[in-house]
Design an enzyme around this catalytic site. Sequence first.
Site, short mmCIF file in Angstrom:
data_model
loop_
_atom_site.label_atom_id
_atom_site.label_comp_id
_atom_site.label_asym_id
_atom_site.label_seq_id
_atom_site.Cartn_x
_atom_site.Cartn_y
_atom_site.Cartn_z
CD GLU A 59 -6.98 11.02 -16.87
OE1 GLU A 59 -8.06 11.62 -17.06
OE2 GLU A 59 -5.88 11.60 -16.79
CB CYS A 63 -3.76 4.35 -7.69
SG CYS A 63 -3.44 2.69 -7.11
CB ALA A 64 -2.52 6.38 -2.58
CD GLN A 70 2.55 2.51 0.64
OE1 GLN A 70 3.73 2.29 0.43
NE2 GLN A 70 2.03 3.72 0.54
CB VAL A 71 4.31 -4.08 0.33
CG1 VAL A 71 5.01 -5.14 -0.53
CG2 VAL A 71 4.83 -2.72 -0.10
N GLY A 73 -0.93 -6.52 -0.40
CA GLY A 73 -1.92 -7.00 -1.35
C GLY A 73 -3.14 -6.09 -1.51
N GLY A 75 -3.34 -3.01 -2.71
CA GLY A 75 -3.33 -2.32 -4.00
C GLY A 75 -3.82 -3.23 -5.12
CB ALA A 102 3.66 3.92 -8.88
N GLY A 104 6.36 -0.29 -11.40
CA GLY A 104 6.43 -1.73 -11.06
C GLY A 104 5.09 -2.24 -10.57
N1 ACO Z 1 7.24 -0.45 -7.18
C1 ACO Z 1 7.37 -1.72 -7.57
N2 ACO Z 1 6.56 -2.73 -7.16
C2 ACO Z 1 5.59 -2.41 -6.28
C3 ACO Z 1 5.40 -1.09 -5.80
C4 ACO Z 1 6.28 -0.08 -6.30
N3 ACO Z 1 6.16 1.19 -5.92
N4 ACO Z 1 4.36 -1.08 -4.94
C5 ACO Z 1 3.93 -2.36 -4.87
N5 ACO Z 1 4.66 -3.14 -5.69
C6 ACO Z 1 4.52 -4.56 -5.94
C7 ACO Z 1 4.44 -5.38 -4.67
O1 ACO Z 1 5.72 -5.79 -4.24
C8 ACO Z 1 3.60 -6.56 -5.11
O2 ACO Z 1 4.40 -7.50 -5.80
P1 ACO Z 1 4.11 -9.09 -5.66
O3 ACO Z 1 2.71 -9.28 -6.19
O4 ACO Z 1 5.16 -9.71 -6.49
O5 ACO Z 1 4.21 -9.38 -4.20
C9 ACO Z 1 2.63 -5.94 -6.12
O6 ACO Z 1 3.25 -4.73 -6.58
C10 ACO Z 1 1.31 -5.59 -5.52
O7 ACO Z 1 1.50 -4.96 -4.29
P2 ACO Z 1 0.31 -4.59 -3.31
O8 ACO Z 1 0.69 -4.98 -1.91
O9 ACO Z 1 -0.97 -5.12 -3.84
O10 ACO Z 1 0.31 -3.01 -3.47
P3 ACO Z 1 0.15 -1.90 -2.34
O11 ACO Z 1 -0.98 -2.24 -1.42
O12 ACO Z 1 1.44 -1.59 -1.72
O13 ACO Z 1 -0.31 -0.65 -3.22
C11 ACO Z 1 0.56 1.34 -4.21
C12 ACO Z 1 0.54 -0.18 -4.25
C13 ACO Z 1 -0.86 1.86 -4.43
C14 ACO Z 1 1.44 1.85 -5.35
C15 ACO Z 1 1.08 1.78 -2.82
O14 ACO Z 1 2.35 1.26 -2.61
C16 ACO Z 1 1.11 3.28 -2.63
O15 ACO Z 1 0.13 3.88 -2.19
N6 ACO Z 1 2.25 3.94 -2.94
C17 ACO Z 1 2.40 5.36 -2.75
C18 ACO Z 1 1.51 6.14 -3.68
C19 ACO Z 1 1.80 5.84 -5.14
O16 ACO Z 1 2.93 5.78 -5.57
N7 ACO Z 1 0.69 5.68 -5.93
C20 ACO Z 1 0.77 5.51 -7.37
C21 ACO Z 1 1.09 6.81 -7.99
S1 ACO Z 1 0.65 6.91 -9.69
C22 ACO Z 1 -0.99 7.23 -9.69
O17 ACO Z 1 -1.64 7.38 -8.68
C23 ACO Z 1 -1.71 7.33 -11.01
#
Ligand code: ACO
Length: 147
Positions: A59, A63-64, A70-71, A73, A75, A102, A104
Amino acid sequence: MEMLITLKNIFAKQLPKMPKEYIVRLVFDPRHKSLALCKGDVPIGGICYRPFYDQQFGEIAFCAVTANEQVQGHGTRLMNHLKQYALGENITHFLTYADNFAIGYFKKQGFTKSISMPRERWHGYIKHYDGGTLMECYVHPSIPYTR
Ligand code: ACO
């Protein structure tokens, strides 16, 4: 320990709706594991999860990635490493309650809203979150996630 504290701070900042004490409790709970992505020695993101070995799933609790990284790669890289590690631990699925904004990101990591595991395998094990969407990912044993 320093890395875990930095990671806990990233989770607290990026997941402001989560109570801080709850994040601290899970990150330092020995039943939970955390994977950190570091620049040098400093974590810039991570995933905290709880493996349920008998049920063969994990589970994902948090994740952050830190805001200015961010964005790019990171994540995706984190999730791929988690999946690769999970294969060695006999974990076949991950579940998470995804924040709505999140969803997406999780979809792009192979998570779906339809849960394929039989309910008795996971129900009662994971904590229900109001306002989140339960999502599942199958970890395919023949995919080299980190190649
Ligand atoms: N909504 C939609 N698409 C997204 C989002 C989002 N919030 N964040 C990233 N993506 C997409 C990116 O555009 C990318 O698409 P692509 O492959 O077509 O270019 C793909 O997902 C992967 O993106 P990464 O750059 O690998 O992701 P990133 O390093 O930004 O990490 C994360 C993603 C962890 C969600 C980050 O944006 C973050 O920390 N956000 C704030 C915290 C959060 O919302 N965490 C998740 C909460 S739920 C939970 O923790 C269980």
